[in-house]
Design a protein around this motif. Structure first.
Motif: not given
Length: 166
Positions: A73-93
């Motif tokens: 899940r995006a939230s799991e990626v966020t937790a592993q990378t220490m990125l913000s949720g918004a950054a994870t969304t932008k980067l994964t897009a």
């Protein structure tokens, strides 16, 4: 290249000692070095990754997915990378647009979106991660295995302190 005795952090600490001589600035020297190493290493890794077409933050997302034995899940990626949720969304897009990541719906709950590497994303990680490790290894030049282990243990204790005070 300056010696450890006259590098940027030492000069910074001496400036503070002149400005506030009564203050023990040992933490500035220690954590300043950690922060400076981190900043310089990040800049260097950006250069290492430049030819791959992804940024270091994007590569962090790819690596989180590559290390996992299942889509995340995006939230799991966020937790592993220490990125913000918004950054994870932008980067994964962006990573999806360039064909390195794909989204898929969870079978039992179609509202849940999972992220996984494409074959191209996996190839990129397998090609670039060894280059990143080689860069990190170069930064440790001059430290033998025992010194590296001692440094890792000491930094682990500092990391634990930082985690507890979040």
């Amino acid at each position: 290249m300056p010696a450890a005795g006259d590098d940027f952090i030492t000069r910074l600490r001496h400036s503070w000692q002149r400005t506030l001589p009564e203050l023990d600035t040992t933490p500035v020297e220690l954590l300043g070095r950690i922060n400076r190493i981190s900043a310089l290493s990040i800049q260097q890794l950006d250069r290492v990754l430049a030819s791959s077409g992804v940024t270091r933050s994007e590569f962090d997302v790819l690596c989180a997915l590559a290390r996992s034995d299942r889509p995340l899940r995006a939230s799991e990626v966020t937790a592993q990378t220490m990125l913000s949720g918004a950054a994870t969304t932008k980067l994964t897009a962006r990573l999806e647009r360039i064909g390195l990541v794909e989204r898929k719906k969870l079978e039992r709950d179609g509202r849940v979106v999972l992220l996984q590497l494409t074959a191209e994303g996996q190839d990129l990680v397998e090609r670039e991660f060894p280059r990143c490790v080689a860069h990190d290894r170069e930064l440790l030049t001059g430290l033998d295995e025992k010194e590296q282990a001692a440094l890792a243990a000491l930094l682990g204790r500092i990391s634990d302190n930082a985690e507890r005070t979040r």
